[in-house]
Design an enzyme around this catalytic site. Structure first.
Site, short mmCIF file in Angstrom:
data_model
loop_
_atom_site.label_atom_id
_atom_site.label_comp_id
_atom_site.label_asym_id
_atom_site.label_seq_id
_atom_site.Cartn_x
_atom_site.Cartn_y
_atom_site.Cartn_z
N TYR A 143 7.64 14.29 -9.50
CA TYR A 143 8.65 15.24 -9.05
C TYR A 143 9.17 16.00 -10.26
CZ TYR A 143 12.96 17.07 -6.92
OH TYR A 143 13.97 17.89 -6.47
N ASP A 238 7.75 16.28 -18.58
CA ASP A 238 9.01 16.30 -17.86
C ASP A 238 9.70 14.98 -18.13
OD1 ASP A 238 11.12 16.21 -16.16
OD2 ASP A 238 10.04 16.96 -14.40
N LYS A 266 19.53 14.97 -16.56
CA LYS A 266 20.15 13.67 -16.28
C LYS A 266 20.94 13.11 -17.47
CE LYS A 266 17.45 12.96 -12.21
NZ LYS A 266 16.06 13.14 -11.85
C1 LIG Z 1 15.58 14.52 -11.23
C2 LIG Z 1 14.35 15.11 -11.78
C3 LIG Z 1 14.18 16.50 -11.86
C4 LIG Z 1 15.14 17.46 -11.26
O1 LIG Z 1 16.39 17.41 -11.85
P1 LIG Z 1 17.67 17.98 -11.03
O2 LIG Z 1 18.78 17.88 -12.02
O3 LIG Z 1 17.83 17.07 -9.84
O4 LIG Z 1 17.36 19.36 -10.64
C5 LIG Z 1 13.07 16.97 -12.50
N1 LIG Z 1 12.15 16.15 -13.03
C6 LIG Z 1 12.27 14.80 -12.96
C7 LIG Z 1 11.24 13.94 -13.59
C8 LIG Z 1 13.37 14.24 -12.31
O5 LIG Z 1 13.46 12.92 -12.19
#
Ligand SMILES: *Cc1c(COP(=O)(O)O)cnc(C)c1O
Length: 428
Positions: A143, A238, A266
């Protein structure tokens, strides 16, 4: 029990789609109303009725220092009287950028944004602009936020709700994203043979944590690094979850593999809405106003958010914190595994550092396909029992468990004990 949450959820559904501002929170896949949370401190949450829970969601990752950490609250309180947003450069943004660059080895320049979604979306635009190519390669069950190009075979809420893609994303755009199984280099080689000259970038969670936790096989990340280099494509890590969770240098520091661009989010916001993307200087210099690849944000680098994030990063520079988190993770996840075996439950627990997840299956979980073999009904039963015992897990078999430094041995042992009883109950 949870009466007030039930009432609030009914009201919420009248005014907010599904009653929530982010889909997984609704708890659809566990068939239980969400708890409405009133406050949090350390490893605990309190719902609107004052019931206390041990929290293994940690706001989906950010709260690595535990909730309401005094240093973070103090930093916010000190900034607050000075104003909440200026839309102009501030000293604390420079401090934040320097802190990120010092900690994350591949980042030479960084741009702050407001969410992980924005970070990944901007990183993809940058990769396309820099290479002059259009195709993005991602992995099934990873994701990367909800930008159009990245919501193809995605993990997290998309996996939880079983949505293959999303209406509203034109086929022409989805068609520029190739999605391949995680941990499979052969598939990747085939894709590069066919589309090599058109692939702008590979985007990957260096440890996958949105289809449950799946570790990269030995050689997978190196393979990604090599194949992108050979084909003139960029490698995007990511690290919105892994960044500053696995080590002060994220997963790239942990595995010592350097991507071209890194997405953060995060943890770096300390619980406020913050994201960032950074990387090699020559790539980052293509971003406006230094270059002509456009990306902007009214609230980007917001002073209150920077204060919370910076206070968090300062504490995470101490690598002793990670030794403690890893010890806690090992204690929890080996304890849960032993408890499941003792109760006669088939389980696979993938974990690394303070990150892990339970799969109700007997077979190794190495990609999205194997993750989906996990028994959803057993998870649902386990989730419900655990919540009744005051332990708050993510309401989906495809989300990770997160530990914070506030989860001490006593809390962990109480969790394992509760889990043993829940495993035994669901076995019946
Ligand atoms: C949570 C997450 C996102 C998206 O971040 P948001 O602050 O919810 O938009 C993107 N990449 C990874 C790996 C994530 O866990």
């Amino acid at each position: 029990m949870d009466e007030r949450s039930k009432i609030l959820f009914e009201q919420a559904k009248k005014f907010i789609p599904g009653g929530v501002n982010s889909p997984v929170r609704a708890g659809k896949s566990v068939g239980m109303e969400p708890l409405f949370i009133n406050r949090a401190e350390g490893c605990y949450l309190w719902d609107e009725e004052g019931r206390r829970y041990i929290d293994y969601v940690c706001s989906w990752g950010p709260m690595i220092l535990g909730h309401s950490h005094p240093a973070v609250l103090k930093a916010i309180q000190e900034k607050l009287p000075l104003g909440t947003s200026f839309g102009a450069p501030t000293a604390i943004e420079v401090e934040m950028a320097e802190a990120i660059i010092q900690m994350v080895p591949s980042i030479e320049m960084v741009r702050m944004v407001n969410s992980g979604t924005e970070a990944a979306m901007s990183a993809v635009r940058l990769a396309r602009g820099y290479t002059g190519r259009n195709i993005i390669l991602k992995f099934e069950g990873c994701y990367h936020g909800h930008a159009d190009s990245l919501l193809v075979e995605a993990g997290s809420g998309v996996a939880t709700l079983g949505i293959p893609g999303s209406p509203g994303i034109p086929a022409e755009i989805a068609g520029l994203t190739i999605s391949l199984p995680y941990n499979n280099i052969d598939n990747l080689k085939d894709a590069f043979k066919r589309y090599g000259n058109d692939i702008a970038a590979i985007i990957v969670e260096p440890v996958a944590a949105n289809m449950g936790v799946i570790l990269p096989d030995a050689g997978f990340l190196t393979g990604l690094r090599n194949i992108t280099k050979e084909n003139g494509a960029l490698l995007i890590f990511d690290e919105v979850i892994t960044g500053l969770r696995l080590s002060p240098g994220g997963a790239q520091g942990y595995y010592n593999i350097m991507p071209d661009i890194t997405c953060l989010g995060k943890i770096i916001g300390g619980g406020l809405p913050v994201g960032a993307y950074g990387g090699r200087r020559d790539i980052m210099q293509k971003i406006a106003p230094e270059g002509n690849i456009y990306q902007a944000g009214t609230l980007s680098g917001n002073p209150i958010a920077m204060a919370a994030g910076l206070a968090t990063l300062k504490l995470l520079k101490d690598s002793g914190i990670y030794k403690g988190l890893e010890a806690g993770g090992n204690r929890l996840f080996t304890g849960l595994k032993d408890a499941a075996i003792k109760a006669g439950i088939n389980i696979v627990i993938n974990h690394i550092g303070s990150l892990g997840s339970l799969f109700f299956t007997g077979e190794p979980v190495i990609d999205f396909r194997s993750a989906k073999k996990s028994d959803a009904a057993l998870f649902r039963a386990f989730y419900r029992k655990m919540r009744e015992k005051g332990i708050y897990l993510a309401p989906s078999p495809f989300e990770a468990m997160f530990l914070s430094i506030a989860h001490d041995n006593d809390v962990i042992d109480r969790t394992i004990d509760a889990a043993y009883h829940c495993f035994s109950d669901i076995k019946k």
